[in-house]
Design a protein around this motif. Structure first.
Motif, PDB file in Angstrom:
ATOM      1  N   ARG A  68       0.831  -1.607   0.116  1.00 21.86           N
ATOM      2  CA  ARG A  68       0.425  -0.297   0.077  1.00 21.86           C
ATOM      3  C   ARG A  68       0.778   1.714   0.232  1.00 21.86           C
ATOM      4  NH1 ARG A  68      -3.671  -3.273   3.370  1.00 21.86           N
ATOM      5  NH2 ARG A  68      -2.815  -2.418   5.387  1.00 21.86           N
ATOM      6  N   VAL A  69       2.389   0.927   0.732  1.00 22.59           N
ATOM      7  CA  VAL A  69       2.968   2.527   0.999  1.00 22.59           C
ATOM      8  C   VAL A  69       3.724   2.998  -0.704  1.00 22.59           C
ATOM      9  CG1 VAL A  69       5.134   2.892   1.921  1.00 22.59           C
ATOM     10  CG2 VAL A  69       3.073   2.348   3.059  1.00 22.59           C
ATOM     11  N   VAL A  70       4.209   1.524  -0.800  1.00 24.78           N
ATOM     12  CA  VAL A  70       5.070   0.775  -3.068  1.00 24.78           C
ATOM     13  C   VAL A  70       4.012   1.558  -3.541  1.00 24.78           C
ATOM     14  CG1 VAL A  70       6.931   0.412  -3.842  1.00 24.78           C
ATOM     15  CG2 VAL A  70       6.593   0.774  -1.044  1.00 24.78           C
ATOM     16  N   TYR A  71       2.773   1.230  -3.675  1.00 18.79           N
ATOM     17  CA  TYR A  71       2.431   0.826  -5.106  1.00 18.79           C
ATOM     18  C   TYR A  71       0.463   1.468  -4.616  1.00 18.79           C
ATOM     19  CZ  TYR A  71       6.096  -2.261  -5.585  1.00 18.79           C
ATOM     20  OH  TYR A  71       7.481  -2.867  -5.748  1.00 18.79           O
ATOM     21  N   GLY A  72       0.467   2.179  -3.611  1.00 12.33           N
ATOM     22  CA  GLY A  72      -1.053   2.281  -3.112  1.00 12.33           C
ATOM     23  C   GLY A  72      -1.513   2.918  -4.421  1.00 12.33           C
ATOM     24  N   ASP A  73      -1.071   3.588  -5.806  1.00  7.75           N
ATOM     25  CA  ASP A  73      -1.600   4.872  -6.510  1.00  7.75           C
ATOM     26  C   ASP A  73      -1.947   3.838  -7.553  1.00  7.75           C
ATOM     27  OD1 ASP A  73       0.995   4.152  -6.728  1.00  7.75           O
ATOM     28  OD2 ASP A  73       1.858   5.756  -8.206  1.00  7.75           O
ATOM     29  N   LEU A  74      -0.842   2.485  -7.810  1.00  8.64           N
ATOM     30  CA  LEU A  74      -1.162   1.799  -8.587  1.00  8.64           C
ATOM     31  C   LEU A  74      -2.569   0.512  -8.325  1.00  8.64           C
ATOM     32  CD1 LEU A  74       1.950   0.117 -10.717  1.00  8.64           C
ATOM     33  CD2 LEU A  74       0.439   2.329 -11.136  1.00  8.64           C
ATOM     34  N   ARG A 138      -9.223   4.137 -17.477  1.00 11.49           N
ATOM     35  CA  ARG A 138      -7.664   4.602 -17.192  1.00 11.49           C
ATOM     36  C   ARG A 138      -5.929   4.079 -16.649  1.00 11.49           C
ATOM     37  NH1 ARG A 138      -6.537  10.388 -13.907  1.00 11.49           N
ATOM     38  NH2 ARG A 138      -6.415   9.076 -12.462  1.00 11.49           N
ATOM     39  N   VAL A 139      -5.269   3.615 -17.440  1.00 13.65           N
ATOM     40  CA  VAL A 139      -4.579   2.967 -16.544  1.00 13.65           C
ATOM     41  C   VAL A 139      -3.339   4.081 -16.267  1.00 13.65           C
ATOM     42  CG1 VAL A 139      -2.345   2.005 -17.602  1.00 13.65           C
ATOM     43  CG2 VAL A 139      -4.410   1.691 -19.403  1.00 13.65           C
ATOM     44  N   GLU A 140      -3.243   3.064 -14.818  1.00 12.10           N
ATOM     45  CA  GLU A 140      -3.058   4.201 -13.732  1.00 12.10           C
ATOM     46  C   GLU A 140      -0.814   3.311 -13.811  1.00 12.10           C
ATOM     47  OE1 GLU A 140      -3.815   5.595 -12.241  1.00 12.10           O
ATOM     48  OE2 GLU A 140      -6.274   5.786 -12.231  1.00 12.10           O
ATOM     49  N   GLY A 141      -0.879   2.431 -14.929  1.00 11.85           N
ATOM     50  CA  GLY A 141       0.405   2.183 -14.644  1.00 11.85           C
ATOM     51  C   GLY A 141       1.031   0.108 -14.507  1.00 11.85           C
ATOM     52  N   GLN A 142       1.766  -0.107 -15.227  1.00  4.50           N
ATOM     53  CA  GLN A 142       2.170  -1.633 -14.988  1.00  4.50           C
ATOM     54  C   GLN A 142       3.092  -2.284 -14.113  1.00  4.50           C
ATOM     55  OE1 GLN A 142       2.288  -1.413 -19.319  1.00  4.50           O
ATOM     56  NE2 GLN A 142       4.118  -1.807 -18.677  1.00  4.50           N
ATOM     57  N   LEU A 143       2.991  -3.200 -13.539  1.00  4.40           N
ATOM     58  CA  LEU A 143       4.894  -4.003 -12.801  1.00  4.40           C
ATOM     59  C   LEU A 143       4.700  -5.363 -13.468  1.00  4.40           C
ATOM     60  CD1 LEU A 143       2.925  -3.255  -9.062  1.00  4.40           C
ATOM     61  CD2 LEU A 143       5.439  -2.181 -10.413  1.00  4.40           C
ATOM     62  N   THR A 144       5.827  -6.004 -13.020  1.00  5.31           N
ATOM     63  CA  THR A 144       6.206  -6.686 -13.156  1.00  5.31           C
ATOM     64  C   THR A 144       5.818  -8.052 -11.965  1.00  5.31           C
ATOM     65  OG1 THR A 144       7.966  -6.603 -14.900  1.00  5.31           O
ATOM     66  CG2 THR A 144       7.474  -9.163 -14.186  1.00  5.31           C
ATOM     67  N   THR A 145       4.497  -8.963 -12.121  1.00  2.00           N
ATOM     68  CA  THR A 145       4.502  -9.731 -11.179  1.00  2.00           C
ATOM     69  C   THR A 145       4.448 -11.129 -11.250  1.00  2.00           C
ATOM     70  OG1 THR A 145       2.571 -10.090 -12.323  1.00  2.00           O
ATOM     71  CG2 THR A 145       2.485  -8.019 -10.736  1.00  2.00           C
ATOM     72  N   TRP A 146       4.529 -11.602  -9.548  1.00  2.00           N
ATOM     73  CA  TRP A 146       4.631 -12.919  -9.539  1.00  2.00           C
ATOM     74  C   TRP A 146       3.136 -13.446  -8.994  1.00  2.00           C
ATOM     75  CZ3 TRP A 146       6.429 -16.224  -5.451  1.00  2.00           C
ATOM     76  CH2 TRP A 146       6.469 -17.761  -5.600  1.00  2.00           C
ATOM     77  N   PHE A 147       2.598 -14.423 -10.201  1.00  2.00           N
ATOM     78  CA  PHE A 147       0.934 -15.253  -8.979  1.00  2.00           C
ATOM     79  C   PHE A 147       0.594 -14.199  -8.886  1.00  2.00           C
ATOM     80  CE2 PHE A 147       3.794 -19.222  -9.193  1.00  2.00           C
ATOM     81  CZ  PHE A 147       3.295 -19.708 -10.314  1.00  2.00           C
ATOM     82  N   ASP A 148       0.202 -12.742  -9.033  1.00  2.00           N
ATOM     83  CA  ASP A 148      -0.329 -11.580  -8.517  1.00  2.00           C
ATOM     84  C   ASP A 148       0.248 -10.942  -8.009  1.00  2.00           C
ATOM     85  OD1 ASP A 148      -2.342 -12.208 -10.861  1.00  2.00           O
ATOM     86  OD2 ASP A 148      -3.776 -13.421  -9.127  1.00  2.00           O
ATOM     87  N   ALA A 149       1.236 -10.729  -7.476  1.00  2.00           N
ATOM     88  CA  ALA A 149       2.184 -10.648  -6.314  1.00  2.00           C
ATOM     89  C   ALA A 149       3.102  -9.277  -6.718  1.00  2.00           C
ATOM     90  CB  ALA A 149       3.383 -11.264  -5.724  1.00  2.00           C
TER      91      ALA A 149
END
Length: 485
Positions: A68-74, A138-149
């Motif tokens: 929530r702290v690091v990726y809260g905006d996404l 609206r697209v807020e951003g993207q991340l490389t994830t592993w099993f949704d983590a």
């Protein structure tokens, strides 16, 4: 030989008035002598791995807050009007991420963004997740994830599981889990034997005996009583950690399959489905071709009509002409883990698997994994896991402190650390106890290879060292007796 001599082998501490009278020496049963020696050596050799597992596990307990702290905006969406269609959201994600195929869509719920997951052959078991505001598309951003983590959670998960060393590193966590249960149970049994009267025994199982103001007795009191408080939780962590370990976890999965007690499969077969086209690439749960964005709305409507609610994961068919699957993904208690298969053309539900109908072992295994990860009971689960991790760290530190405090300090016997308990416990066991014990140990050792292998090595090395020590004593010259007297 007294239990004190077995545990230390060093000169006894001077008594203080608070210590009370010295305990009467009593004969230690062979099984207790062996258990004490095994507990000592397992503690010395495995405790560093347990310390690392507890430290990394403690860090993992705060991953929801870190996310929530690091990726809260996404991860979170601002309050807004009614959500856009999934077709619009998937189209927006595709425009922002043209590569790869859509592996899954997790519709935004309870203030969360919609996650559109893309798989690509070059990512291996990783995926790209695009986060879309469900109210505006609206697209807020993207991340490389592993099993949704998220990357932070994935990094801490890898640290806890394998120290970022891949399959080689997984041995460390499996060794720790394989021995944790024995250290916990053995410690409780040994501490129970040390208590005197029944009333004192029960009281000091739960409250440390601090009558000794200093020294090894006081440290042992904290070490043992804290271990008793943690015992049930440590057994739980050991059992659940082993269920998805590399070797013991494989045996556990095979046992569930043999008992037909594993997680039920859900059929995605549709009557008259065309065979897959030749040469189409498959990637674990990824549709063979591009999915029509409008189909996601049709499948979601079917899932809602079928009674599924809350967080869900919509997965396109793995093969052309197969059904799509929708799975609930709410891991907090009470969990929602029902799944359905849906014909993507007609929207008809073709198969269903409800969590309530799973075999009991499959339910317990799933719940245990979620609790081990700190998800099942939300923040309460996190606090309990953090307390277990901190307690285990303290127990390990106190164990090594006892080892140092029990060192011989006399000028002719000085040593850096305490000597191990005396060997010979196995030789004192009767045959009728030894044979079933060996059979049970062999069975447990096969099921838990990283318990059985080190245990066998310990026994072999201990026997060899004992034989060498006896040979040296026999070969040593006998000193002549002093004259006079």
């Amino acid at each position: 030989m007294s239990i004190t001599e077995l545990h230390g082998g060093s000169t006894p501490e001077p008594l203080t008035p608070a210590d009370g009278p010295a305990p009467v020496a009593r004969r230690t049963p062979a099984w207790a002598a062996f258990l004490l020696r095994l507990h000592f050596y397992a503690g010395i050799l495995v405790a560093p791995l347990l310390f690392v597992a507890a430290l990394t596990g403690l860090a993992y307990t705060v991953t929801p807050q870190l996310d929530r702290v690091v990726y809260g905006d996404l991860l979170t969406a601002a309050p807004g009007g009614p959500p856009k269609s999934l077709a619009e959201q998937v189209a927006a994600a595709r425009a922002a991420h043209p590569e790869g195929t859509v592996a899954a869509v997790l519709p935004g719920a309870d203030g969360a963004t919609t996650r559109v997951v893309f798989a690509q052959p070059d990512l291996g078991d990783r995926e790209h997740t695009v986060y879309v505001d469900p109210h505006t598309a609206r697209v807020e951003g993207q991340l490389t994830t592993w099993f949704d983590a998220t990357p932070v959670t994935t990094w801490l998960d890898d640290l806890h599981r394998n120290l970022h060393l891949g399959d080689l590193g997984r041995h460390y966590s499996e060794i720790a889990a394989s021995w944790l249960w024995l250290l916990a149970v053995g410690g409780v049994v040994l501490w129970w034997r040390r208590r005197g009267a029944a009333r004192t025994r029960v009281r000091h199982l739960l409250v440390p005996d601090l009558s000794a103001r200093r020294g090894v007795r006081r440290t042992r009191a904290w070490h043992a009583t804290t271990g008793v408080w943690l015992a049930v939780g440590l057994l739980f962590l050991s059992a659940t950690g082993l269920t998805w370990s590399r070797y013991a976890g494989g045996h556990f999965g095979s046992a569930l399959d043999a008992l037909r007690a594993g997680t039920p499969e859900i059929s995605t077969s549709l009557t008259g489905a065309p065979p897959p086209a030749a040469g189409e690439h498959q990637h674990g749960g990824v549709t063979a071709g591009p999915a029509d964005p409008a189909t996601f709305d049709r499948v979601l409507a079917s899932a809602t009509d079928a009674g599924l609610a809350g967080p869900m994961r919509i997965s396109p068919a793995e093969e052309p002409g197969d059904a799509w699957t929708v799975a609930q993904t709410d891991n907090t208690w009470p969990v929602a883990r029902d799944r359905i298969a849906v014909d993507p053309v007609s929207g008809t539900v073709t198969a269903r698997s409800d969590f309530a109908d799973w075999p009991l072992l499959a339910q317990l295994s799933s719940l245990g994994v979620q609790a081990h990860m700190g998800l099942l009971f939300g923040p309460v689960n996190q606090v309990l896991l953090a307390a277990l991790a901190l307690g285990l760290l303290c127990v390990v530190v106190w164990g090594y402190r006892m080892w140092w405090q029990r060192r011989p300090t006399r000028a002719d016997r000085r040593a850096a650390v305490g000597v191990p308990p005396a060997r010979g416990g196995l030789r004192g066991l009767p045959w009728w106890a030894l044979l079933p014990g060996l059979a049970l140990t062999a069975a447990v050792g096969w099921a838990l290879p990283w318990f059985g292998g080190p245990l066998l090595a310990f026994v072999v090395v201990d026997v060899v060292l004992g034989a060498l020590a006896r040979r040296r004593r026999r070969a040593a010259p006998v000193s002549p007796a002093p004259a006079g007297g």
